[in-house]
Write a protein that holds these residues in place. Structure first.
Motif, PDB file in Angstrom:
ATOM      1  N   ILE A 130      36.274  18.575 -17.038  1.00 47.71           N
ATOM      2  CA  ILE A 130      37.437  18.630 -16.146  1.00 47.71           C
ATOM      3  C   ILE A 130      37.047  19.189 -14.782  1.00 47.71           C
ATOM      4  CG2 ILE A 130      39.705  19.688 -15.764  1.00 47.71           C
ATOM      5  CD1 ILE A 130      40.066  19.702 -18.819  1.00 47.71           C
ATOM      6  N   GLU A 131      36.300  20.303 -14.779  1.00 46.89           N
ATOM      7  CA  GLU A 131      35.912  20.938 -13.523  1.00 46.89           C
ATOM      8  C   GLU A 131      35.011  20.026 -12.691  1.00 46.89           C
ATOM      9  OE1 GLU A 131      34.169  24.643 -14.625  1.00 46.89           O
ATOM     10  OE2 GLU A 131      36.114  25.645 -14.878  1.00 46.89           O
ATOM     11  N   THR A 132      34.073  19.349 -13.363  1.00 42.31           N
ATOM     12  CA  THR A 132      33.164  18.449 -12.648  1.00 42.31           C
ATOM     13  C   THR A 132      33.923  17.264 -12.065  1.00 42.31           C
ATOM     14  OG1 THR A 132      31.338  19.044 -14.134  1.00 42.31           O
ATOM     15  CG2 THR A 132      31.099  17.017 -12.863  1.00 42.31           C
ATOM     16  N   TYR A 133      34.838  16.729 -12.842  1.00 44.21           N
ATOM     17  CA  TYR A 133      35.634  15.584 -12.384  1.00 44.21           C
ATOM     18  C   TYR A 133      36.470  15.981 -11.167  1.00 44.21           C
ATOM     19  CZ  TYR A 133      38.720  11.491 -12.710  1.00 44.21           C
ATOM     20  OH  TYR A 133      39.417  10.332 -12.456  1.00 44.21           O
ATOM     21  N   MET A 134      37.154  17.131 -11.259  1.00 44.72           N
ATOM     22  CA  MET A 134      38.013  17.579 -10.175  1.00 44.72           C
ATOM     23  C   MET A 134      37.213  17.867  -8.913  1.00 44.72           C
ATOM     24  SD  MET A 134      41.063  17.346 -11.178  1.00 44.72           S
ATOM     25  CE  MET A 134      41.700  18.119  -9.696  1.00 44.72           C
ATOM     26  N   SER A 135      36.069  18.500  -9.055  1.00 43.05           N
ATOM     27  CA  SER A 135      35.225  18.802  -7.898  1.00 43.05           C
ATOM     28  C   SER A 135      34.792  17.507  -7.218  1.00 43.05           C
ATOM     29  CB  SER A 135      33.981  19.593  -8.328  1.00 43.05           C
ATOM     30  OG  SER A 135      34.331  20.869  -8.808  1.00 43.05           O
ATOM     31  N   GLY A 136      34.421  16.523  -8.032  1.00 47.33           N
ATOM     32  CA  GLY A 136      34.014  15.242  -7.478  1.00 47.33           C
ATOM     33  C   GLY A 136      35.141  14.567  -6.727  1.00 47.33           C
ATOM     34  N   VAL A 137      36.355  14.622  -7.273  1.00 47.55           N
ATOM     35  CA  VAL A 137      37.510  14.003  -6.622  1.00 47.55           C
ATOM     36  C   VAL A 137      37.751  14.630  -5.253  1.00 47.55           C
ATOM     37  CG1 VAL A 137      40.019  13.748  -6.695  1.00 47.55           C
ATOM     38  CG2 VAL A 137      38.666  13.300  -8.750  1.00 47.55           C
ATOM     39  N   VAL A 138      37.824  15.962  -5.217  1.00 48.99           N
ATOM     40  CA  VAL A 138      38.140  16.654  -3.969  1.00 48.99           C
ATOM     41  C   VAL A 138      37.049  16.455  -2.926  1.00 48.99           C
ATOM     42  CG1 VAL A 138      38.538  18.897  -2.904  1.00 48.99           C
ATOM     43  CG2 VAL A 138      39.577  18.362  -5.099  1.00 48.99           C
ATOM     44  N   ASN A 139      35.806  16.651  -3.334  1.00 52.09           N
ATOM     45  CA  ASN A 139      34.706  16.541  -2.372  1.00 52.09           C
ATOM     46  C   ASN A 139      34.559  15.130  -1.810  1.00 52.09           C
ATOM     47  OD1 ASN A 139      34.103  19.240  -2.720  1.00 52.09           O
ATOM     48  ND2 ASN A 139      32.617  18.851  -4.345  1.00 52.09           N
ATOM     49  N   ASN A 140      34.804  14.120  -2.621  1.00 54.03           N
ATOM     50  CA  ASN A 140      34.685  12.735  -2.151  1.00 54.03           C
ATOM     51  C   ASN A 140      35.860  12.322  -1.270  1.00 54.03           C
ATOM     52  OD1 ASN A 140      32.270  12.328  -3.513  1.00 54.03           O
ATOM     53  ND2 ASN A 140      33.267  11.561  -5.354  1.00 54.03           N
ATOM     54  N   MET A 141      37.045  12.893  -1.534  1.00 55.23           N
ATOM     55  CA  MET A 141      38.226  12.502  -0.790  1.00 55.23           C
ATOM     56  C   MET A 141      38.343  13.181   0.563  1.00 55.23           C
ATOM     57  SD  MET A 141      39.514  10.260  -2.678  1.00 55.23           S
ATOM     58  CE  MET A 141      37.835   9.960  -3.231  1.00 55.23           C
ATOM     59  N   ALA A 142      37.638  14.312   0.735  1.00 57.15           N
ATOM     60  CA  ALA A 142      37.811  15.123   1.945  1.00 57.15           C
ATOM     61  C   ALA A 142      37.460  14.374   3.224  1.00 57.15           C
ATOM     62  CB  ALA A 142      36.972  16.391   1.844  1.00 57.15           C
ATOM     63  N   THR A 143      36.585  13.378   3.127  1.00 60.33           N
ATOM     64  CA  THR A 143      36.134  12.663   4.325  1.00 60.33           C
ATOM     65  C   THR A 143      36.977  11.431   4.631  1.00 60.33           C
ATOM     66  OG1 THR A 143      34.547  11.389   3.000  1.00 60.33           O
ATOM     67  CG2 THR A 143      33.756  13.436   3.986  1.00 60.33           C
ATOM     68  N   LEU A 144      37.932  11.111   3.772  1.00 58.02           N
ATOM     69  CA  LEU A 144      38.759   9.916   3.976  1.00 58.02           C
ATOM     70  C   LEU A 144      40.011  10.230   4.798  1.00 58.02           C
ATOM     71  CD1 LEU A 144      38.709   8.388   0.384  1.00 58.02           C
ATOM     72  CD2 LEU A 144      37.400   7.599   2.351  1.00 58.02           C
ATOM     73  N   PRO A 145      40.606   9.225   5.433  1.00 56.89           N
ATOM     74  CA  PRO A 145      41.894   9.436   6.106  1.00 56.89           C
ATOM     75  C   PRO A 145      42.912   9.944   5.090  1.00 56.89           C
ATOM     76  CG  PRO A 145      40.942   7.329   6.720  1.00 56.89           C
ATOM     77  CD  PRO A 145      40.099   7.862   5.589  1.00 56.89           C
ATOM     78  N   SER A 146      43.855  10.744   5.554  1.00 54.74           N
ATOM     79  CA  SER A 146      44.806  11.408   4.652  1.00 54.74           C
ATOM     80  C   SER A 146      45.510  10.447   3.702  1.00 54.74           C
ATOM     81  CB  SER A 146      45.851  12.174   5.478  1.00 54.74           C
ATOM     82  OG  SER A 146      45.235  13.190   6.215  1.00 54.74           O
ATOM     83  N   GLN A 147      46.065   9.349   4.212  1.00 52.42           N
ATOM     84  CA  GLN A 147      46.821   8.437   3.364  1.00 52.42           C
ATOM     85  C   GLN A 147      45.939   7.797   2.303  1.00 52.42           C
ATOM     86  OE1 GLN A 147      50.148   8.222   3.364  1.00 52.42           O
ATOM     87  NE2 GLN A 147      49.845   7.017   1.497  1.00 52.42           N
ATOM     88  N   ALA A 148      44.734   7.400   2.686  1.00 59.48           N
ATOM     89  CA  ALA A 148      43.800   6.805   1.723  1.00 59.48           C
ATOM     90  C   ALA A 148      43.434   7.823   0.651  1.00 59.48           C
ATOM     91  CB  ALA A 148      42.539   6.314   2.441  1.00 59.48           C
TER      92      ALA A 148
END
Length: 219
Positions: free
Chosen positions: A172-190
């Protein structure tokens, strides 16, 4: 005069923390050093060190900006105290976590999540700064309450995972970390759209890992 000095100190600390945020949004947290913050702030080295003695002092200042809000505590407590099916509670927590992460990414990128991850993986380092952190952060509260909920359901054997508990938590922790770290560089809506998709996938996986076909789950 003391009041003026206090306001000046707050102003300078805030400027340094804003510079630190900009640096943290440009490079991985674990690579950020005081030299980076000094350069980004435009102040002298002595000027920055007057307010923060090292990078962990700066990180503690950033964490204190994300102290536990009454709204977050009330929302997560109401979900977990509700007399509903544990699977429904699980869904409620995961969807609220997605909502919270979306708001957090919009405000500050992945900084706070990365900091919590950094210190959770380096407990000795956390010991050096924990006394400087004024209140428990929203993310830490969410993490603690979810862990307690999960532990209670496992103890009662409401959830019977197909993998060991430690592996489940790590997943769970690895999955969540991956989600947040990968999404941080995308435009907000995406980022918002993808986070919802990722959290729904995680929820489906957790249902299978925790209850398999032995429990009627909601869709």
């Amino acid at each position: 005069m003391p009041r003026v000095n206090e306001e000046h100190t707050k102003k300078k600390r805030a400027e340094i923390l804003q510079a630190a945020k900009r640096v943290c949004n440009q490079k991985p947290i674990y690579d950020v050093a005081m030299r980076d913050v000094v350069i980004e702030s435009g102040m002298s080295q002595g000027g920055v060190y007057k307010y923060f003695s090292n990078i962990d002092d700066v990180f503690a200042g950033l964490l204190n900006e994300e102290s536990l809000s009454h709204q977050v505590k009330q929302r997560i407590d109401s979900i977990l105290l509700d007399h509903t099916d544990p699977i429904v509670k699980l869904e409620g927590v995961m969807m609220y976590l997605a909502e919270y992460i979306e708001n957090l990414l919009t405000r500050s990128g992945s900084i706070f999540y990365q900091l919590m991850s950094l210190y959770s993986q380096n407990p000795e380092r956390y010991e050096k700064v924990k006394d400087q952190i004024h209140e428990v952060s929203n993310l830490e509260y969410l993490h603690v309450k979810f862990s307690q909920f999960l532990g209670e359901q496992l103890e009662k054997k409401v959830f019977v995972p197909s993998i060991p508990k430690d592996e489940l938590v790590t997943f769970i922790e690895t999955y969540m970390s991956g989600v947040v770290n990968n999404m941080a560089t995308l435009p907000s809506q995406a980022a918002i759209e993808i986070i919802h998709q990722k959290m729904k996938i995680l929820l489906r996986i957790l249902k299978q890992l925790l209850v398999g076909h032995t429990h009627k789950t909601t869709e």
